[in-house]
Scaffold this motif. Sequence first.
Motif, short mmCIF file in Angstrom:
data_model
loop_
_atom_site.label_atom_id
_atom_site.label_comp_id
_atom_site.label_asym_id
_atom_site.label_seq_id
_atom_site.Cartn_x
_atom_site.Cartn_y
_atom_site.Cartn_z
N GLY A 202 -75.89 -85.87 15.30
CA GLY A 202 -75.58 -84.65 15.94
C GLY A 202 -75.34 -84.77 17.60
N GLU A 203 -75.24 -86.00 17.96
CA GLU A 203 -75.34 -85.99 19.28
C GLU A 203 -73.88 -86.88 19.95
OE1 GLU A 203 -78.00 -90.11 19.77
OE2 GLU A 203 -78.94 -88.07 19.49
N ASP A 204 -73.66 -86.95 21.30
CA ASP A 204 -72.54 -87.64 21.85
C ASP A 204 -72.65 -89.11 21.54
OD1 ASP A 204 -70.55 -88.51 23.28
OD2 ASP A 204 -71.02 -87.83 25.05
N VAL A 205 -72.18 -89.75 20.55
CA VAL A 205 -72.29 -91.20 20.34
C VAL A 205 -71.58 -91.99 21.34
CG1 VAL A 205 -71.78 -92.95 18.77
CG2 VAL A 205 -72.63 -90.64 17.82
N GLY A 206 -72.33 -92.69 22.08
CA GLY A 206 -71.47 -93.81 22.79
C GLY A 206 -71.13 -93.11 24.35
#
Length: 522
Positions: A202-206
Amino acid sequence: MLQELVSPASLGLALTAALLLMIWRAFFTRVSSIPGPLIARFSDLWYAYRIFRGEFEKDNIELHRKYGPVVRYGPKRFSIDEPEAANLIYGLGSRLTKSSWYQTWTSPSPQAWNLFSDQDAKRHSSNRRQYQNTYSMSSLVHYEPYVDECADLLCQRLSEMGARNSLAWSQPVNMGHWLQCYAFDVIGLITYSKRIGFLDHGEDVGDVMRNLGDHLAYASVVGVYPWLHPILFRLRNWLAGSRGTGRQYIINFTQERMATHQAEPKAEPVSEQAGTRAGVAQQQKPETMDFLSRFLQKHSENPSTFTPYHVLMGCVSNMVAGSDTTSISLSAILYHVLRNPNVLNRLRDEVDQNCPQNKTASPHISFAQSQAMPYLQAVIKEALRVHPATGLPLERVVPEGGLTIAEVFFPQGSIVGINSWVAHSNRTIFGDDADIFNPERWLCGDTERLSTMNRHWMPFGLGSRNCIGRHISMLEMCKLVPRLIRDFEFQLCDEREWQIRNHWFVKPGNLRMLVRPRVAQG
């Protein structure tokens, strides 16, 4: 000698000559009668500033409503809002090539290219033919289980947000963010057979989303002055360190994903690995290769024409264009449906009738089922009309000999273009209610009117340079929208007009809404 060249008298003479040339171009050339903002006659600064403000889709519509079908937005830049112009500028056989604005969408190297930015028409045509089959709808329908996997996980996440009471409203949810997570993970599966992990966390991966946003803001503004690109591109990446920033960061991230894919070519499909971990029902892997495997196969069969650079650019293009555009369109569909209760009720009735909830059967809605729902298709089409994902003119350069458009002659080197937001608000084409979200316009039964509207519907561009990934986007939308409408209830947290920002992609800021599972019907 050098002192004489840079003497005050010489500098004064040069400045005077430059000023006179600017005045002559503004008032005494064949296009000087074309109206527009006064400063736009002398400099592209007006356009650059308006892009920086992030509202050019509104600015562009207002220019045409104030000045007419042909307006200037720079000394050599002209926006067209005339029904027959689209075919002249973008139609088959057109000799107009992309403007220098597109240079900032690739690395500043003579050898660098991608399908979106390439100004070399012959090279673009040759390269596009090599990718075409991979992106055809007949190929993409085999990826439906990948889309279903991501839809399962998104729906699970939405259900979890009100987990204390399955029928309670959730806390405010940024649906724009979750829809981008969905689109990114779909493109990850289709490209690498492995989700990137946005829906899992649920978040901005990388930091990919942030760098993609940075790339869009940079390229859209600096493209007005592309001679700055070689300097700023290298400076920005030097300051950012080894991973780079913006587009370079996306390239590096893509290369890492490609390396992982090639190191584990026979790894168990992620639909069986992460799907179980996330609580998502396992699905059978489709009997097809992911994009990267197809690209590598093409390279193996013909390494001289489909090079490692072709492989990389295919994957990078998926990363850059395959998430924001689809998530923007999904956000627009959901936003406009929720703001129009009559549309919501009619759409939900159609979905319930064709794809009712059934706890003993698969929750998935097939692409074929979606095509049998005419009101769903009208809703999607209308949402993409009132809110196309891109919001700047699709600039083309007038070739040798000039060109007459809308009874105006444009000399060689002039930049002309049509903004999809402008075309879609044309009342001659779409009716007096062109500013209103009205899916019924696509169900009017008037064959001639529908033909006219379809010819000027351009959310994916027009002609030979239209978006090669449009079928991926439509596949995702056609499968997810009816499922969300059938299985969930949504309530906008703010009934006011949403806030959007235009840096080429016209992206909503914080699409906040309450969500809860819908009580099973019947």
